[in-house]
Design an enzyme around this catalytic site. Structure first.
Site, PDB file in Angstrom:
ATOM      1  N   CYS A   2      29.138  76.086  54.362  1.00 14.09           N
ATOM      2  CA  CYS A   2      29.002  75.891  55.783  1.00 14.09           C
ATOM      3  C   CYS A   2      28.528  74.158  56.014  1.00 14.09           C
ATOM      4  CB  CYS A   2      27.842  76.410  56.257  1.00 14.09           C
ATOM      5  SG  CYS A   2      28.065  78.348  56.161  1.00 14.09           S
ATOM      6  N   ARG A  27      34.425  70.874  53.318  1.00 14.39           N
ATOM      7  CA  ARG A  27      33.523  71.569  52.629  1.00 14.39           C
ATOM      8  C   ARG A  27      33.883  73.013  52.270  1.00 14.39           C
ATOM      9  NH1 ARG A  27      28.333  69.451  52.626  1.00 14.39           N
ATOM     10  NH2 ARG A  27      27.337  71.409  52.834  1.00 14.39           N
ATOM     11  N   TRP A  74      31.390  79.298  56.585  1.00 15.63           N
ATOM     12  CA  TRP A  74      32.178  79.900  55.179  1.00 15.63           C
ATOM     13  C   TRP A  74      31.373  81.306  54.930  1.00 15.63           C
ATOM     14  CZ3 TRP A  74      31.169  81.214  50.109  1.00 15.63           C
ATOM     15  CH2 TRP A  74      32.295  81.127  49.227  1.00 15.63           C
ATOM     16  N   ASN A  99      23.048  76.667  57.093  1.00 20.44           N
ATOM     17  CA  ASN A  99      23.587  76.687  55.998  1.00 20.44           C
ATOM     18  C   ASN A  99      22.895  77.551  54.934  1.00 20.44           C
ATOM     19  OD1 ASN A  99      25.253  76.186  53.673  1.00 20.44           O
ATOM     20  ND2 ASN A  99      24.851  73.830  53.990  1.00 20.44           N
ATOM     21  N   GLY A 100      23.375  78.336  54.297  1.00 21.13           N
ATOM     22  CA  GLY A 100      22.639  79.051  53.132  1.00 21.13           C
ATOM     23  C   GLY A 100      22.726  80.538  53.294  1.00 21.13           C
ATOM     24  N   GLU A 481      41.223  72.311  32.890  1.00 17.81           N
ATOM     25  CA  GLU A 481      41.284  71.583  34.055  1.00 17.81           C
ATOM     26  C   GLU A 481      42.614  71.720  34.736  1.00 17.81           C
ATOM     27  OE1 GLU A 481      39.014  70.975  36.245  1.00 17.81           O
ATOM     28  OE2 GLU A 481      39.850  69.316  37.482  1.00 17.81           O
ATOM     29  N   LYS A 485      43.189  73.390  38.790  1.00 21.57           N
ATOM     30  CA  LYS A 485      43.856  72.699  39.716  1.00 21.57           C
ATOM     31  C   LYS A 485      44.951  73.622  40.275  1.00 21.57           C
ATOM     32  CE  LYS A 485      41.564  70.251  40.508  1.00 21.57           C
ATOM     33  NZ  LYS A 485      40.440  70.037  39.907  1.00 21.57           N
ATOM     34  N   GLU A 488      43.652  76.499  42.124  1.00 21.39           N
ATOM     35  CA  GLU A 488      42.975  76.219  43.382  1.00 21.39           C
ATOM     36  C   GLU A 488      43.926  75.796  44.407  1.00 21.39           C
ATOM     37  OE1 GLU A 488      38.813  73.990  42.356  1.00 21.39           O
ATOM     38  OE2 GLU A 488      40.749  72.855  41.721  1.00 21.39           O
ATOM     39  N   HIS A 504      46.874  85.311  19.245  1.00 21.58           N
ATOM     40  CA  HIS A 504      46.049  86.036  19.552  1.00 21.58           C
ATOM     41  C   HIS A 504      46.120  86.804  20.707  1.00 21.58           C
ATOM     42  CE1 HIS A 504      44.615  84.926  15.587  1.00 21.58           C
ATOM     43  NE2 HIS A 504      44.477  83.760  15.892  1.00 21.58           N
ATOM     44  N   LYS A 603      33.828  72.822  49.032  1.00 21.01           N
ATOM     45  CA  LYS A 603      33.663  71.620  48.296  1.00 21.01           C
ATOM     46  C   LYS A 603      32.329  71.646  47.594  1.00 21.01           C
ATOM     47  CE  LYS A 603      34.994  67.527  46.987  1.00 21.01           C
ATOM     48  NZ  LYS A 603      36.191  67.532  45.822  1.00 21.01           N
TER      49      LYS A 603
HETATM   50  C1  G6P Z   1      33.415  73.893  43.781  1.00 26.82           C
HETATM   51  C2  G6P Z   1      34.411  72.747  44.223  1.00 26.82           C
HETATM   52  C3  G6P Z   1      34.905  72.259  42.847  1.00 26.82           C
HETATM   53  C4  G6P Z   1      33.546  71.841  42.041  1.00 26.82           C
HETATM   54  C5  G6P Z   1      32.563  73.020  41.802  1.00 26.82           C
HETATM   55  C6  G6P Z   1      31.182  72.227  41.058  1.00 26.82           C
HETATM   56  O1  G6P Z   1      34.168  74.966  43.357  1.00 26.82           O
HETATM   57  O2  G6P Z   1      35.166  73.107  44.872  1.00 26.82           O
HETATM   58  O3  G6P Z   1      35.650  71.310  43.107  1.00 26.82           O
HETATM   59  O4  G6P Z   1      34.134  71.457  40.531  1.00 26.82           O
HETATM   60  O5  G6P Z   1      32.350  73.566  43.024  1.00 26.82           O
HETATM   61  O6  G6P Z   1      30.752  71.362  42.237  1.00 26.82           O
HETATM   62  P1  G6P Z   1      29.754  70.232  41.818  1.00 26.82           P
HETATM   63  O7  G6P Z   1      29.530  69.574  43.215  1.00 26.82           O
HETATM   64  O8  G6P Z   1      28.528  70.624  41.100  1.00 26.82           O
HETATM   65  O9  G6P Z   1      30.715  69.368  40.813  1.00 26.82           O
END
Ligand code: G6P
Length: 608
Positions: A2, A27, A74, A99-100, A481, A485, A488, A504, A603
C-alpha cells in the site's frame, strides 16, 4: 505494498495526489482512491485496478480542494474491489488511508457494530475511520481522537487522516510502517516514500516509530511515542529526479539493469583508500565493533536473501568467519541460539521489510551489534541498526530487484574484507580483491552487450511452463536469483538447484519442454558441472550455458553456450547475474506481462 500520499496546500491538491500515486505504483497495488476536502465536504473517488482507472474517473468527476489523502491498496483483508479500496470513511466526516495490518480489527469491529456502526468493506482499515468518528462524537478533538484510536490498535501501520470540520488539516501516524513528511513552502505533504513527493519538494522529515504528526499548510507538529512534542530533522533528498524516470528505456527494470556499471562503482569507489577498504564507511563505531565479531548472522528476504547466501561463501571461504544466513520470516518465528560476538547483518533494498525489521528488533538485546546493507536512506532498518552501509544504487522502481542486488553484493564483499582482516584475509589478498573490484563496471558493461543474443534465446522460454536453473558454489545462489527473476516477471515456474543435486530428483523432470539454464563457474568444480550437463542433454533437455571463453564448454545439439567475459573468480556471482536479469526481462516482454509491476507482488513488503 500500500502507498499513502497526502497534501495540504493553498492550491488544489488532487493533481499532486494523483502524481504521487503514480510514483508509488512501483510498490505494487490492486486499487486506488482519493479523498479531497473542498472547503466544506470530503469527496471521495475509488477504483479497482490501475491508478489510470482512477485518473480516468477523475476526468469525469474532478475532485478539487486544498487538503486530501490518496492511496494505492495491496489487498490483505478483503479482495481487490472499489468497496475495499481506500480512503475509508465513517459517514461523511472522516477519511482514512492506511498501510499495514490491524491485528485486533475483528474485536474492534464487533464492538463498533454493537455501538451501531455499519461496515461497507471487508478491510481492517474501516475500523479506524469508525473509531475516529466515535471518539470525536464523544467529545475528543480531532488530534486526541487520532491519538486514542492509535493507542487502541495492535499491529503495524501508517495512517493519513482528514476531517471535514478541520479545514486544511492533515494528521499522520506511524507505527511499524513507513511514512515520511514532505516539507514544502506554504504547503506540506505525507507519503509512504520520498519518491512520491519529488515533484513538489526535496526536503523530508522521517517519522519515528510511534510518532503522530499534525500538518497544516504552514506548520508541522510531531508528538513522539510518549506524547511529547519533538523536533524531527529535515533532510535534503540527494538523487537526481531523473533517477525516477525511464529515459530512453521502455521499462524501469531495463533502465536499472543498464545502470549497473555505474551503481556498482558508486557502491565501492568512495570506500576505497590506498587500495584497501576504508572501514569508516561503515560508521564511526565500526572498528571497535568489528574487533569483537566472532560470527555473522545474515537475515533477509527475497533477492536480498540470495545476496546473503553468496556472502556466506565469502565470509567462510575467504575470511574464515562462521556465517549463517536465513530468511527473516523463518528466523523470527523459531527459537534461535545466538552465540557471543554475533554481528547481525540485515540486507534489504527497501529497509522496510516487515519480517527483516521484526527479526532485528527481536534479537537486538542478544547480539554484539547490527549492520544493515540497505538502499534507502532514512529507512527503518537504517535508523534502527548500529551500523549501515548504503548500497548507493539510487531509487529502484522495478519491483523485480536488479541493481539493488548487485550493489548489495559489492557491499557484502567490502564487509567481508573489513571484518575478514581480523581473521584470514591478508593485506595482500585484500589489495588483490580490491584491484579485481575495479574491473567490475567494465565487466558488467561487457556482459550487457550480450543483450541481443539473450533476446533471441528468450524465444525458447516464452511458451514454456517450467524451467530449471543450475549452479555450483557462489553461482548456486545466482541460479536461485535467476529463477526468482523469471518467476517474478514472466510467471514461468523456475526452480534452482545446486547442480550436484540434479540426480537426486530434478533430473526426473528434464525433457524437451524443460529448458535448463546453467551458470558455469571457472573453478575446480567445472568438470563436475560438465558431467551434470551431459546428464541433462542425454535426456533431451535443452541447455543454455553461460560460461567464460576459457571454460571449454562447447555448443552442440541442444546445447547453447553463451560466452561470458573472463573475469576474476571473486566477481563471477556479480557479473553472471546480468545475463539472467536480461533473460527474465526479455521473456516477460515476449509474454507481454507487466514487467515493472508484476501481478500480486510488491516492492516494499511492509506486512508479514
Ligand atoms: C519484495 C520485493 C523483492 C525483494 C524482497 C525483499 O518481495 O519485490 O524485490 O527482494 O521484497 O525486500 P527488501 O526490501 O528487504 O530487500
Amino acid at each position: 505494498m500500500c502507498g499513502i500520499v497526502g497534501a495540504t496546500a493553498e492550491r488544489s491538491v488532487s493533481g499532486i495526489l494523483l502524481e504521487g500515486l503514480r510514483r508509488l505504483e512501483y510498490r505494487g497495488y490492486d486499487s486506488a482512491g482519493m479523498a479531497v476536502w473542498d472547503g466544506e465536504l470530503i469527496h471521495r473517488l475509488r477504483r479497482e485496478g490501475k491508478v489510470q482507472a482512477l485518473a480516468d474517473a477523475l476526468d469525469g468527476q474532478p475532485l478539487t480542494g486544498s487538503a486530501g489523502i490518496a492511496h494505492t491498496r495491496w489487498a490483505t483483508h478483503g479482495k481487490p474491489s472499489e468497496h475495499n479500496a481506500h480512503p475509508h470513511m465513517s459517514g461523511t466526516s472522516v477519511a482514512v488511508v492506511h498501510n499495514g495490518i490491524i491485528e485486533n480489527f475483528e474485536e474492534l469491529k464487533s464492538e463498533l457494530m454493537i455501538s451501531g456502526y455499519n461496515f461497507s468493506s471487508q478491510t481492517d482499515t474501516e475500523v479506524i475511520a469508525h473509531l475516529l468518528d466515535q471518539a470525536i462524537k464523544s467529545g475528543a478533538d480531532h488530534l486526541s481522537a487520532v491519538k486514542d484510536t492509535v493507542a487502541s490498535l495492535d499491529g503495524a501501520f501508517a495512517l493519513g487522516v482528514i476531517h471535514e470540520d478541520k479545514p486544511g488539516e492533515l494528521i499522520a501516524a506511524r507505527q511499524g510502517s513507513p511514512l515520511v513528511i514532505g516539507v514544502g513552502i506554504g504547503e506540506n505533504f505525507i507519503a509512504s516514500d520520498q519518491l512520491a513527493l519529488l515533484p513538489v519538494t526535496d526536503r523530508f522529515m522521517f517519522l519515528e516509530e510511534g510518532d503522530i504528526a499534525h500538518l497544516t499548510r504552514d506548520e508541522i507538529t510531531v508528538w513522539d511515542i510518549n506524547g511529547e512534542i519533538v523536533e524531527r530533522e529535515v533532510t535534503q533528498y540527494k538523487h537526481a529526479t531523473s533517477a525516477t524516470e525511464k529515459g530512453k528505456f521502455k521499462h524501469f527494470m531495463m533502465k536499472e539493469i543498464y545502470e549497473q556499471p555505474t551503481v556498482t562503482l558508486a557502491a565501492f569507489q568512495d570506500r576505497i583508500q590506498d587500495a584497501l577498504v576504508n572501514e569508516r564507511a561503515f560508521g564511526e563505531q565500526a572498528a571497535p565493533i568489528f574487533d569483537q565479531v566472532k560470527q555473522i548472522q545474515i537475515i533477509a528476504c527475497g533477492t536480498s536473501y540470495h545476496a546473503g547466501l553468496i556472502a556466506k561463501y565469502w565470509m567462510e571461504g575467504l575470511a574464515g568467519i562462521p556465517c549463517h544466513v536465513e530468511v527473516a520470516s523463518e528466523y523470527r518465528y523459531r527459537p534461535v541460539v545466538i552465540q557471543e560476538g554475533t554481528l547481525f547483518i540485515s540486507i534489504s533494498q527497501s529497509g522496510e521489510t516487515a519480517d527483516t525489521l521484526a527479526a532485528l528488533r527481536d534479537v537486538k538485546d542478544q547480539i554484539l551489534a547490527s549492520l544493515t546493507i540497505c538502499n534507502v536512506p532514512g529507512s527503518s532498518l537504517v535508523r534502527e541498526s548500529d551500523l549501515c552501509l548504503m548500497t548507493n544504487a539510487g531509487p529502484e522502481i522495478g519491483v523485480a530487484s536488479t541493481k539493488a542486488f548487485t550493489t548489495q553484493l559489492v557491499c557484502l564483499l567490502l564487509t567481508t574484507l573489513v571484518i575478514g582482516r581480523r581473521f584470514k584475509i591478508t593485506e595482500a589478498l585484500e589489495r588483490q580483491i580490491v584491484e579485481s573490484m575495479m574491473l567490475l563496471p567494465a565487466l558488467i558493461e561487457e556482459s550487457l552487450q550480450m543483450d541481443s543474443d539473450i533476446e533471441l534465446m528468450s524465444q525458447a522460454f516464452a511458451e514454456k511452463q517450467h524451467s530449471l536453473f543450475l549452479g555450483r558454489g557462489t553461482l548456486y545462489p545466482i541460479a536461485m536469483e535467476g529463477a526468482l527473476k523469471l518467476k517474478e516477471i514472466s510467471y514461468i515456474h523456475a526452480e534452482a538447484y545446486p547442480a550436484g543435486e540434479l540426480k537426486h530428483g530434478p533430473l526426473a523432470l528434464v525433457d524437451k519442454d524443460m529448458p535448463v539454464v546453467t551458470v558455469a563457474p571457472r573453478n575446480d568444480m567445472l568438470d563436475k558441472l560438465k558431467a551434470n550437463l551431459q546428464e541433462v542433454s542425454a535426456r533431451g533437455g535443452e541447455l543454455f550455458v553461460f560460461a567464460g571463453c576459457t571454460q571449454k564448454v562447447q555448443s552442440g545439439e541442444g546445447v547453447h553456450v553463451l560466452g561470458m567475459p573472463d573475469m576474476p573468480e571473486i566477481l563471477e556471482p556479480i557479473v553472471y547475474t546480468i545475463p539472467l536479469q536480461l533473460l527474465s526481462y526479455h521473456v516477460a516482454v515476449l509474454k507481454g506481462t507487466d514487467v515493472d509491476q508484476p501481478r500480486n507482488l510488491a516492492k516494499s513488503v511492509t506486512v508479514e
